[in-house]
Enzyme design. Structure first.
Site, PDB file in Angstrom:
ATOM      1  N   HIS A 136      77.596 -37.210  85.584  1.00 25.22           N
ATOM      2  CA  HIS A 136      77.415 -35.787  85.900  1.00 25.22           C
ATOM      3  C   HIS A 136      76.092 -35.233  85.375  1.00 25.22           C
ATOM      4  CE1 HIS A 136      81.539 -34.785  87.422  1.00 25.22           C
ATOM      5  NE2 HIS A 136      81.754 -35.993  86.892  1.00 25.22           N
ATOM      6  N   ASP A 152      69.073 -30.292  84.125  1.00 20.66           N
ATOM      7  CA  ASP A 152      70.493 -30.168  84.443  1.00 20.66           C
ATOM      8  C   ASP A 152      70.846 -31.206  85.495  1.00 20.66           C
ATOM      9  OD1 ASP A 152      73.027 -28.992  84.313  1.00 20.66           O
ATOM     10  OD2 ASP A 152      72.203 -26.963  84.368  1.00 20.66           O
TER      11      ASP A 152
HETATM   12  P1  ADQ Z   1      77.811 -27.987  82.771  1.00 23.24           P
HETATM   13  O1  ADQ Z   1      76.696 -28.375  81.870  1.00 23.24           O
HETATM   14  O2  ADQ Z   1      78.982 -27.374  82.129  1.00 23.24           O
HETATM   15  O3  ADQ Z   1      78.303 -29.233  83.664  1.00 23.24           O
HETATM   16  P2  ADQ Z   1      77.404 -26.280  85.233  1.00 23.24           P
HETATM   17  O4  ADQ Z   1      77.280 -27.216  86.367  1.00 23.24           O
HETATM   18  O5  ADQ Z   1      76.507 -25.107  85.352  1.00 23.24           O
HETATM   19  O6  ADQ Z   1      77.092 -26.957  83.822  1.00 23.24           O
HETATM   20  O7  ADQ Z   1      78.884 -25.767  85.148  1.00 23.24           O
HETATM   21  C1  ADQ Z   1      79.251 -24.727  84.278  1.00 23.24           C
HETATM   22  C2  ADQ Z   1      80.614 -24.169  84.699  1.00 23.24           C
HETATM   23  O8  ADQ Z   1      81.052 -23.267  83.680  1.00 23.24           O
HETATM   24  C3  ADQ Z   1      80.537 -23.404  85.994  1.00 23.24           C
HETATM   25  O9  ADQ Z   1      81.594 -23.797  86.836  1.00 23.24           O
HETATM   26  C4  ADQ Z   1      80.688 -21.939  85.570  1.00 23.24           C
HETATM   27  O10 ADQ Z   1      81.436 -21.141  86.464  1.00 23.24           O
HETATM   28  C5  ADQ Z   1      81.429 -22.039  84.255  1.00 23.24           C
HETATM   29  N1  ADQ Z   1      81.018 -20.919  83.405  1.00 23.24           N
HETATM   30  C6  ADQ Z   1      79.783 -20.673  82.967  1.00 23.24           C
HETATM   31  N2  ADQ Z   1      79.774 -19.532  82.233  1.00 23.24           N
HETATM   32  C7  ADQ Z   1      81.033 -19.064  82.211  1.00 23.24           C
HETATM   33  C8  ADQ Z   1      81.678 -17.928  81.590  1.00 23.24           C
HETATM   34  N3  ADQ Z   1      81.034 -17.049  80.813  1.00 23.24           N
HETATM   35  N4  ADQ Z   1      82.987 -17.787  81.771  1.00 23.24           N
HETATM   36  C9  ADQ Z   1      83.674 -18.671  82.533  1.00 23.24           C
HETATM   37  N5  ADQ Z   1      83.132 -19.741  83.121  1.00 23.24           N
HETATM   38  C10 ADQ Z   1      81.824 -19.950  82.965  1.00 23.24           C
HETATM   39  C11 ADQ Z   1      77.964 -30.621  83.789  1.00 23.24           C
HETATM   40  C12 ADQ Z   1      76.482 -30.923  84.012  1.00 23.24           C
HETATM   41  C13 ADQ Z   1      75.974 -30.164  85.227  1.00 23.24           C
HETATM   42  C14 ADQ Z   1      76.816 -30.503  86.449  1.00 23.24           C
HETATM   43  C15 ADQ Z   1      78.303 -30.359  86.137  1.00 23.24           C
HETATM   44  C16 ADQ Z   1      79.167 -30.905  87.266  1.00 23.24           C
HETATM   45  O11 ADQ Z   1      75.722 -30.606  82.863  1.00 23.24           O
HETATM   46  O12 ADQ Z   1      74.618 -30.468  85.481  1.00 23.24           O
HETATM   47  O13 ADQ Z   1      76.481 -29.619  87.504  1.00 23.24           O
HETATM   48  O14 ADQ Z   1      78.660 -31.073  84.959  1.00 23.24           O
HETATM   49  O15 ADQ Z   1      78.823 -32.215  87.572  1.00 23.24           O
END
Ligand code: ADQ
Length: 495
Positions: free
Chosen positions: A175, A387
């Site tokens: 991921h 990311d």
């Molecule tokens: P993450 O590093 O966690 O994931 P991301 O893909 O942006 O990064 O996902 C974050 C998730 O957290 C999103 O679904 C978002 O809705 C949720 N979120 C963020 N802020 C929030 C808040 N205040 N309250 C509730 N929910 C919140 C890892 C990798 C990424 C990759 C994903 C999936 O680092 O690059 O995209 O896995 O493979």
């Protein structure tokens, strides 16, 4: 040709549920709500599927009062698939999870090598825990199953399964990004890690660039490897065996976000947010509070915007929503303090009666509230330093149902490869460039905003999470999501 797989088995560090101590001192199970669960639950449900992972609580099994199996069995019955927990002690969590996975692989694979703590004890614990997972996978699966392993915590699953003499069809999806050779070779255990990855039948990455980086590392560390083929999925020939490498950009359930943003209560909430901010333009940042997400750099860019373009003062608000993450780690606590100080400085310098430029929420929001923020925002400011993909960028587009919105996106997010035409791409380290992008897009007219956002939404709609699952399974076992037999057929087959 391989035989039809009977079950899909997902293995991830965490189960799609959280096990935690309840107010009465016992344990309770809560369902997870991430994109992966949404996408995989339908494949697993009623098809005899299994999900293997850690419950998130260090060693509840050691607690005589905890009926972990009973709790999970009840949850499994409701969810329609089996959950199998891997119990970890506090020491194992410290070494494997915090020490190696998050203290070495996470920073290294995000190109932040100076943050790595290469501790050999943690590496050994990582291997021990991977072995422990593999033993459970071996016990809970059969040769007919397809075992799909998720992410950097479990890179040694195929290696240990083979060393035990257990034959399984395996797929692995990373991921997070895969770094280029100059960075990867800093890892003291680089050869063992790359070798372990070659033991899977299919290794999936978020982008073509990640896949190319992996192939370059493979050639450098294992010169006998020959990578050939074109397109999203290619073949690596190791002399005695072959495996496949592919790029599978992960996504979200577009329909779910789109439908939620259209709900009356959510639209009403979005209106209230705009009203509370006096209908000024809203620039929105949403992240887990992590040093890869570029939050301090983003706040500095807001300061630069206000300093360089004084005409803009009082016309917008920047709302940053940060979910608490890895709070037990000192580095993350320091980052939180740094962010709060930077916000204090910008607000101290530019606020005037009736206007405070930066609004900050440090908490996890319920889904519908988050979607209301997305729907209310004029600009989604998504500027990670690096990311794998970044789902926030996709969620923001899916929730912009009127097609009126702007996505400013880091060129170092995996999502940039898909969005390069219609997102405004920036270098997150270039605070002046980000400030300029903000100033420009704040002045875009509606037609310009709608033109780009409509195409972004279409891109996310077409390439949703279900397509991601399908494309991985197709590459792994020439099957699609719907091809896994229903439980009824399975039972008949077994009988
Ligand atoms: P993450 O590093 O966690 O994931 P991301 O893909 O942006 O990064 O996902 C974050 C998730 O957290 C999103 O679904 C978002 O809705 C949720 N979120 C963020 N802020 C929030 C808040 N205040 N309250 C509730 N929910 C919140 C890892 C990798 C990424 C990759 C994903 C999936 O680092 O690059 O995209 O896995 O493979």
């Amino acid at each position: 040709m391989d035989s039809e797989p009977r079950r899909l088995v997902v293995v991830s560090n965490r189960l799609p549920v959280a096990l935690r101590e309840a107010a009465d001192g016992g344990w309770e199970v809560k369902a997870g709500a991430g994109g992966l669960v949404t996408a995989l639950a339908p494949v697993l449900r009623n098809r005899g599927g299994v999900w293997i992972g850690w419950s998130g609580a260090p060693d509840p099994a050691a607690d005589p009062a905890a009926d972990v199996d009973g709790l999970l069995a009840r949850f499994s019955a409701e969810a329609g698939y089996d959950l199998r927990t891997v119990s970890l002690t506090r020491e194992e969590v410290d070494g494997y999870y915090s020490g190696f996975s998050n203290g070495v692989i996470w920073p290294l694979f995000h190109d932040l090598q100076t943050r790595c703590r290469f501790d050999p004890d943690c590496w050994r614990t990582y291997l021990d825990v991977n072995f422990k997972f593999a033993e459970i996978v071996a016990r809970r699966t059969t040769a007919d199953d397809y075992v799909w392993i998720q992410d950097y915590h479990l890179m040694h699953q195929a290696f240990f399964l083979k060393s035990m003499g257990v034959k399984r069809r395996t797929g692995f999806f990373l991921h997070i990004p895969f770094p280029p050779p100059d960075i990867f070779i800093k890892l003291p255990w680089r050869w063992k890690v790359i070798k372990a990855l070659t033991e899977f039948d299919l290794v999936g990455f978020q982008t073509l660039q990640d896949r190319r980086n992996f192939a370059a590392c493979l050639r450098r560390l294992m010169p006998e490897a020959k990578v050939s083929g074109r397109g999203a999925v290619v073949t690596a020939d190791m002399g005695n065996r072959r495996f496949r490498l592919g790029a599978f950009p992960i996504s979200i359930d577009f329909q779910q976000f789109d439908a939620m943003a259209r709900r009356d209560d959510v639209a009403g909430e979005a209106f209230k947010i705009r009203e509370a901010l006096r209908h000024r333009k809203i620039i929105l940042g949403v992240d887990r509070l992590d040093y890869t997400k570029g939050i301090p750099e983003r706040i500095r860019a807001i300061g630069t915007l206000l300093r360089r373009y004084p005409d803009i003062q009082g016309t917008f608000n920047f709302v940053q929503i940060a979910v608490p993450s890895r709070e037990e780690v000192g580095e993350y606590r320091e980052l939180r303090t740094e962010i709060e100080q930077l916000i204090g400085r910008v607000n101290g310098e530019f606020s005037f009666p009736g206007w405070v430029p930066v609004h900050y929420h440090y908490r996890s929001l319920p889904h519908d509230e988050l979607v209301a923020y997305y729907a209310a925002a004029d600009i989604g400011l998504v500027t990670p330093l690096r990311d794998g993909m970044n789902l926030v960028a996709k969620e923001y587009c899916a929730a912009s149902t009127d097609g009126d919105g702007v996505l400013i996106l880091s060129e170092f997010a995996g999502a940039a490869a898909q969005f390069q035409r219609d997102a405004y791409l920036v270098n997150p380290y270039d605070t002046e460039g980000v400030a300029r992008a903000l100033h420009r897009t704040l002045h875009w007219d509606k037609a310009q905003r709608v033109e780009h956002m409509t195409r972004l939404r279409e891109q996310v709609r077409r390439n949703d999470i279900f397509r991601w699952v399908d494309s991985f399974l197709k590459a792994g076992i020439s099957r699609r999501l719907g091809d896994f037999p229903e439980a009824e057929t399975l039972r008949l087959g077994r009988g």
